[in-house]
Design a protein around this motif. Structure first.
Motif, PDB file in Angstrom:
ATOM      1  N   UNK A  32       0.828  -1.190   0.000  1.00  0.00           N
ATOM      2  CA  UNK A  32       0.000   0.000   0.000  1.00  0.00           C
ATOM      3  C   UNK A  32       0.874   1.255   0.000  1.00  0.00           C
ATOM      4  N   UNK A  33       0.398   2.290  -0.651  1.00  0.00           N
ATOM      5  CA  UNK A  33       0.970   3.616  -0.460  1.00  0.00           C
ATOM      6  C   UNK A  33       0.322   4.189   0.798  1.00  0.00           C
ATOM      7  N   UNK A  34       1.132   4.720   1.688  1.00  0.00           N
ATOM      8  CA  UNK A  34       0.648   5.118   3.004  1.00  0.00           C
ATOM      9  C   UNK A  34       0.949   6.580   3.294  1.00  0.00           C
ATOM     10  N   UNK A  35       0.120   7.140   4.140  1.00  0.00           N
ATOM     11  CA  UNK A  35       0.351   8.534   4.540  1.00  0.00           C
ATOM     12  C   UNK A  35       0.151   8.740   6.024  1.00  0.00           C
ATOM     13  N   UNK A  96      -2.656   7.565  10.541  1.00  0.00           N
ATOM     14  CA  UNK A  96      -2.107   6.973   9.325  1.00  0.00           C
ATOM     15  C   UNK A  96      -3.276   6.452   8.493  1.00  0.00           C
ATOM     16  N   UNK A  97      -3.058   6.344   7.202  1.00  0.00           N
ATOM     17  CA  UNK A  97      -4.104   5.884   6.305  1.00  0.00           C
ATOM     18  C   UNK A  97      -3.476   5.330   5.041  1.00  0.00           C
ATOM     19  N   UNK A  98      -4.222   4.464   4.360  1.00  0.00           N
ATOM     20  CA  UNK A  98      -3.763   3.888   3.101  1.00  0.00           C
ATOM     21  C   UNK A  98      -4.383   4.656   1.941  1.00  0.00           C
ATOM     22  N   UNK A  99      -3.599   4.857   0.903  1.00  0.00           N
ATOM     23  CA  UNK A  99      -4.095   5.564  -0.278  1.00  0.00           C
ATOM     24  C   UNK A  99      -5.058   4.668  -1.039  1.00  0.00           C
ATOM     25  N   UNK A 100      -6.282   5.147  -1.258  1.00  0.00           N
ATOM     26  CA  UNK A 100      -7.296   4.358  -1.951  1.00  0.00           C
ATOM     27  C   UNK A 100      -7.650   4.927  -3.320  1.00  0.00           C
ATOM     28  N   UNK A 101      -7.301   6.172  -3.575  1.00  0.00           N
ATOM     29  CA  UNK A 101      -7.508   6.789  -4.888  1.00  0.00           C
ATOM     30  C   UNK A 101      -6.140   7.198  -5.421  1.00  0.00           C
ATOM     31  N   UNK A 102      -5.674   6.430  -6.393  1.00  0.00           N
ATOM     32  CA  UNK A 102      -4.302   6.620  -6.844  1.00  0.00           C
ATOM     33  C   UNK A 102      -4.191   7.667  -7.957  1.00  0.00           C
ATOM     34  N   UNK A 110      -8.669  13.160   1.220  1.00  0.00           N
ATOM     35  CA  UNK A 110      -9.821  12.557   0.567  1.00  0.00           C
ATOM     36  C   UNK A 110      -9.437  11.324  -0.237  1.00  0.00           C
ATOM     37  N   UNK A 111      -8.163  11.213  -0.602  1.00  0.00           N
ATOM     38  CA  UNK A 111      -7.690  10.082  -1.394  1.00  0.00           C
ATOM     39  C   UNK A 111      -7.177   8.922  -0.550  1.00  0.00           C
ATOM     40  N   UNK A 112      -7.427   8.985   0.752  1.00  0.00           N
ATOM     41  CA  UNK A 112      -6.971   7.963   1.685  1.00  0.00           C
ATOM     42  C   UNK A 112      -8.149   7.363   2.433  1.00  0.00           C
ATOM     43  N   UNK A 113      -7.944   6.129   2.900  1.00  0.00           N
ATOM     44  CA  UNK A 113      -8.999   5.455   3.638  1.00  0.00           C
ATOM     45  C   UNK A 113      -8.425   4.570   4.725  1.00  0.00           C
ATOM     46  N   UNK A 114      -9.326   3.838   5.361  1.00  0.00           N
ATOM     47  CA  UNK A 114      -8.953   2.936   6.461  1.00  0.00           C
ATOM     48  C   UNK A 114      -8.329   3.707   7.617  1.00  0.00           C
TER      49      UNK A 114
END
Length: 125
Positions: A32-35, A96-102, A110-114
């Motif tokens: 996953x790409x993470x932020x 922290x969150x995973x990128x869901x809209x790449x 807004x491009x992250x979830x979980x």
């Protein structure tokens, strides 16, 4: 419900260091790409740092560049944010969150979830 779990937040003095951790029971984080993001009271959630899925590209907001380091331990399935020389302005809830809209910006929440519940960092002067 799939979400991250953050930990490591604390109350510290300015100039001290903390290491935040983020893990998931459901996601394999090295895929996953993470932020990392943060939100101070009365303010909007803001982006702090990003690491791509391969772990070879990292980015930081200017306010933390040179002080914070994002990293991933694949064996532990854990994302870290090493924070040094903390400042009172770093006081916030950290997520922290995973990128869901790449196809969207990696600095836009807004491009992250979980999203997890967050971990509180308080820095006093």
């Amino acid at each position: 419900q799939v979400q991250m779990v953050e930990s490591g937040g604390d109350s510290v003095q300015a100039g001290e260091s903390l290491r935040l951790s983020c893990t998931s029971s459901f996601l394999t984080l090295n895929r996953e790409a993470m932020g990392w993001f943060r939100q101070a009271p009365g303010k909007e959630r803001e982006w702090v740092s990003f690491i791509n899925a391969w772990g070879d590209e990292t980015y930081y907001t200017n306010a933390v560049k040179g002080r914070f380091t994002i990293s991933l331990d694949s064996a532990k399935n854990t994302l870290y944010l090493q924070m040094t020389n903390l400042l009172p302005d770093d006081t916030a809830m950290y997520y922290c969150a995973a990128r869901i809209r790449h196809d969207g910006r990696f600095d836009d929440p807004i491009n992250f979830g979980y999203w997890g519940p967050g971990t509180q960092v308080t820095v006093s002067s």
